[in-house]
Design a protein around this motif. Sequence first.
Motif, mmCIF file in Angstrom:
data_model
loop_
_atom_site.group_PDB
_atom_site.id
_atom_site.type_symbol
_atom_site.label_atom_id
_atom_site.label_comp_id
_atom_site.label_asym_id
_atom_site.label_seq_id
_atom_site.Cartn_x
_atom_site.Cartn_y
_atom_site.Cartn_z
ATOM 1 N N THR A 91 2.253 -1.067 3.924
ATOM 2 C CA THR A 91 1.757 -2.312 4.495
ATOM 3 C C THR A 91 1.408 -3.263 3.352
ATOM 4 O OG1 THR A 91 -0.469 -1.370 4.579
ATOM 5 C CG2 THR A 91 0.840 -1.233 6.580
ATOM 6 N N THR A 137 0.848 -1.195 0.000
ATOM 7 C CA THR A 137 0.000 0.000 0.000
ATOM 8 C C THR A 137 0.881 1.243 0.000
ATOM 9 O OG1 THR A 137 -0.035 0.277 2.382
ATOM 10 C CG2 THR A 137 -1.664 -1.234 1.426
ATOM 11 N N ALA A 138 0.249 2.385 -0.141
ATOM 12 C CA ALA A 138 0.981 3.643 -0.131
ATOM 13 C C ALA A 138 1.530 3.976 1.260
ATOM 14 C CB ALA A 138 0.090 4.776 -0.636
ATOM 15 N N LEU A 139 1.137 3.190 2.271
ATOM 16 C CA LEU A 139 1.742 3.343 3.599
ATOM 17 C C LEU A 139 2.808 2.281 3.852
ATOM 18 C CD1 LEU A 139 -1.309 4.197 5.898
ATOM 19 C CD2 LEU A 139 0.707 5.627 5.527
ATOM 20 N N HIS A 161 4.046 9.259 -0.251
ATOM 21 C CA HIS A 161 5.197 9.628 0.575
ATOM 22 C C HIS A 161 6.116 8.415 0.677
ATOM 23 C CE1 HIS A 161 3.644 13.582 1.596
ATOM 24 N NE2 HIS A 161 2.469 13.007 1.501
ATOM 25 N N ALA A 162 7.001 8.333 -0.293
ATOM 26 C CA ALA A 162 7.843 7.145 -0.439
ATOM 27 C C ALA A 162 8.691 6.847 0.808
ATOM 28 C CB ALA A 162 8.725 7.282 -1.675
ATOM 29 N N PRO A 163 9.295 7.844 1.465
ATOM 30 C CA PRO A 163 10.130 7.485 2.623
ATOM 31 C C PRO A 163 9.337 6.789 3.725
ATOM 32 C CG PRO A 163 10.592 9.740 1.911
ATOM 33 C CD PRO A 163 9.380 9.282 1.142
ATOM 34 N N HIS A 164 8.129 7.253 3.993
ATOM 35 C CA HIS A 164 7.298 6.633 5.027
ATOM 36 C C HIS A 164 6.946 5.193 4.633
ATOM 37 C CE1 HIS A 164 3.400 6.916 7.664
ATOM 38 N NE2 HIS A 164 4.350 6.195 8.237
ATOM 39 N N ARG A 222 10.619 -1.737 5.207
ATOM 40 C CA ARG A 222 11.850 -2.216 5.859
ATOM 41 C C ARG A 222 11.530 -2.802 7.225
ATOM 42 N NH1 ARG A 222 14.014 2.287 3.782
ATOM 43 N NH2 ARG A 222 13.943 3.495 5.695
ATOM 44 N N ARG A 223 10.675 -2.117 7.952
ATOM 45 C CA ARG A 223 10.288 -2.577 9.282
ATOM 46 C C ARG A 223 9.668 -3.975 9.216
ATOM 47 N NH1 ARG A 223 8.056 -4.170 12.955
ATOM 48 N NH2 ARG A 223 7.571 -3.329 15.005
ATOM 49 N N ASP A 255 9.085 9.007 -4.879
ATOM 50 C CA ASP A 255 8.247 10.204 -4.777
ATOM 51 C C ASP A 255 8.296 10.943 -6.098
ATOM 52 O OD1 ASP A 255 7.213 10.452 -2.228
ATOM 53 O OD2 ASP A 255 9.103 11.178 -1.408
ATOM 54 N N ALA A 262 10.040 2.950 4.784
ATOM 55 C CA ALA A 262 10.432 2.631 6.166
ATOM 56 C C ALA A 262 9.542 1.530 6.729
ATOM 57 C CB ALA A 262 10.360 3.891 7.037
ATOM 58 N N ASN A 263 8.246 1.593 6.430
ATOM 59 C CA ASN A 263 7.347 0.532 6.912
ATOM 60 C C ASN A 263 7.640 -0.802 6.240
ATOM 61 O OD1 ASN A 263 5.696 1.564 9.013
ATOM 62 N ND2 ASN A 263 4.661 2.876 7.519
ATOM 63 N N ARG A 280 -1.246 -5.603 1.380
ATOM 64 C CA ARG A 280 -2.693 -5.686 1.187
ATOM 65 C C ARG A 280 -3.014 -6.868 0.284
ATOM 66 N NH1 ARG A 280 -7.623 -3.748 -0.596
ATOM 67 N NH2 ARG A 280 -7.078 -3.706 -2.788
#
Lengths: 534, 430
Positions: free
Chosen positions: B126, B122-124, B160-163, B169-170, B152, B166-167, B128
């Motif tokens: 996560t 997803t764009a966050l 918001h590619a960095p966010h 990677r997490r 971006d 990061a998710n 899906r």
Amino acid sequence: LISTELLIIGGGATGLGVAWDAALRGYKTLLVEKGDLTHGTSGRYHGLLHSGARYVVRDARSAADCARENLILKRLLPSAIEDTGGFFAALDEDPPDYAEPFLLGCGAAGIPAEEISPAQARRSEPLLTPRLARVFRVPDAACDSFDAAHAVAGAVRAAGGEVWLRRRVVGLRVERGRVGGAELEDVRTGERLTVGADLVLNCAGAWAGQIAELAGCPVRVTPGKGTMVAMNYRLVNTVLNRLKPPGDGDILVPIGTVAVIGTTEVVVESADQYAIEPWEIELLMAEGEKLIPRFREMRALRAWAGVRPLFEERPPEGAGDADSRLMTRAHAVLDHAARDGVEGLVSVVGGKFTTFRLMAEEAVDLAGAKLGSRRPCRTADTPIDPPGTRFHVLRQRLEASEASPRPEMACECELVTRAEVEAALEQSGSTVLNDLRRDLRLGMGPCQAGFCAFRAAGLMHRQRPAADEAEGVEEVNSALLEFLQERWKGLRPVMWGANLRQLELDLSLYRGLLGAEALPTARPPEVYPTEKTA
Amino acid sequence: VSARVQAAYDVIVIGAGLAGLFAGALAARAGARTLVAARGQGGLPLGPGCVDIWGYSRDAQGARHIVQDPGAGLSARLAPEHPLRLAGGEAVTAGLAAFQALCAEAGYPLAGSLDRNHLLPTALGTARPTCLAPESFLAGDLRDPSPIILADLRGFRDFHAPHAAANLRRAGHAARAVALDLPRWPARRAAFATDLARRLDVPAYRAEAADLWRPHLAGAARLGLPAILGLSADQWAWRDLSERLGLALFEIPTVPPSVPGLRLFNVLQDTLEAAGGRLILGPEVSGWVEAGAVRGVILHSAGGPRRYAAPRLILATGGFRHGGLDAPAPGVARETVLDLPVLTEPDWYAPLYWDPHPYARFGVRVNTAMQPVDAEGRVLHANVHAIGGLLAGADRHDEGCREGVDLATAWAAVQAAFGQPAPDPQATTP
């Protein structure tokens, strides 16, 4: 050990006023607040700058205080106060014999109250009901308490004082019957810090009893919950009051793009745990319908409740918890040395937003006397806003963004640009999107953060230092989910019609498209108390 | 309402979301004179442009898990009143197959099957689950361990590619973010998804973009961009840019306006119209009811109300998001075209925003022929079929079944409306 002359507890209107007054008088001043500015009651009120007319019949002292302070604040804080004027309108169902004591009281308190014809009132407020009996014009105004608090905090800092947010007072240092400072906890890191102070001023509002208790002083603050509903339209340009004894749902205040109907009055057990109940919403909508026909069919955007910090040393005859409307809205400055034999602690309790400057003046007068260095109060003549400041309206934001080289919008509802979000994040270093809301009105419009929360989280993440990124992303994710849950708190009580349609869209974005609930977070989200619908 | 009767149709569909357009296209292709009438464009421009059949299940403790195989034991997962169960396994399988065939014919194939969900970012950032996705999404599948670069586009606020990186990677994926510029984009011009997509439909603009971006993508195996790679459904910008950049390019859907959703809308409108069906967008639509019998619809437009007659009506007006259902007051729900009874419960909302809200299952009850029924199960209008988001019994947010319900109920309704017997929901499972 950090030490200060005056330590002020509470970042609402009272504490900020005291800090500003004290800093202007040249005392070394530190204010600490457990949340954000206006985290408590000051950020949850209807936005009325009282003319005093509401109180003239029952509470002459409050009325006179408000009348004076209304004039002073309009002069000092034009950025946060819109001089709308107010009407006191008697409907055909309202008691006709209230007008006489009302007019007498206004005269006694020095409040100009001019009768205008119902036709005249409806010409200036066309949505107003035709069922008007009498209308009086008074100098009520609308005040944005977020903007006001930010401006006063700026004035504190400009005068040399300090404002620390997200520091909770976990203990008072009491030695040999004297309070000499406080132990603070950084809410985010859990770090403890001791601050020494010559005098502690307890301005914690509805939580003032808990602070005083830390020094063994019993202060009984009655939390009087008041619920309000913001309508999605600026229905009126003038504050509307019902011309009758104070009661539920008797006021409609235009604030920015919305109009707020308030309030109810219910004594609650705790200042932290209270719910908005369905009957309160039903009552407010019904009272709104009386002032503005078809009010019920209009979109109610959001509901919230605040707790009035009601205080009376000796509650009036017959005024039990059942009828807190009989309790005074006036304030009290308690010297715990004289009252409880505890030196070094003063509590400022009761009162209302409109009189915060006056409360501060009395509190710092007492502080000066106790410190043995009396200095004159300067707040009444020291403008908070720079000369020429105008009241903030949405149109100015549009003008600014039109003129900006970077007009990219983060929030279309309230016209907040990406540059403004970035600047606010940079300045506050906050990891709470709700703070951005108070700073910028982000998420306060019709979509209630549906679109901007995702963008704001992305912008917040960009400002995190790369080094602590592993934790950083969880903080940012929590900020996003907590913001949406915080918005939900105020949406749920008014969730029908267009709001439900918006909720369906927002849920399909966050739960469906964005998969936001699968985000790794720093902590579980807070669940607010709610009442089951009947 | 006095109004002239316009041309008569064999079937009128109300609603131009996925359910309504698909039902209209099926009917038109079967030779029926078909009208699809709607107030607006429906839900496609709001969604990811994928087909979710069954994305999540909850265990006994209430914890939510991603479903890997949406088809397996679908009927066992479903409550008897769930619209997928009522439509039946045959409708799920055949509806999905018909939709896939329709999209493929239009040159916009959707990849996937009931055997396995894709797991798309997803764009966050996560994961899906979704059953069918456009080809331009597939390289993002998170079961693929190869590193991901998310980009971006400067000036585009809805990604918001960095966010997101990061998710990812997490969650253990190799992911990083880059920022790319849009060729010749005026600094003061807001970049909207549809605006960008139209630009990227122009080959010369794509060539410029590829030249501008290539130096920033050295060594990249796969690149994720927000889903803005062209509105035209001939695979388009995505295919061309992938070739020009020489890497596996994929799109990630983000907040509306949804470019992949609009592509599906265009595919369905084209299919409907090519088969002789008609689409009228804009007017308010109400039911034309005489002496208790549904005779057609009344369209309310600037020229005044007009009646359209048809022996069959398919209601695809959507739920609360689209106005098929409305809650005019707290605790009150109504169906807005024919005032059909709406199944509700006393409690509507959960304390936590993320929890399943009871209201999500409110809606119109139907039988296996998608005919609206009352509380006792009696058919209210034999010539009316209700489909899609209007139906009771499914929580589209919580189960991830939105498009599955649309397709299966549309297929079942068209079968029933044109004489084929409705399948027994207990008899077959996909």
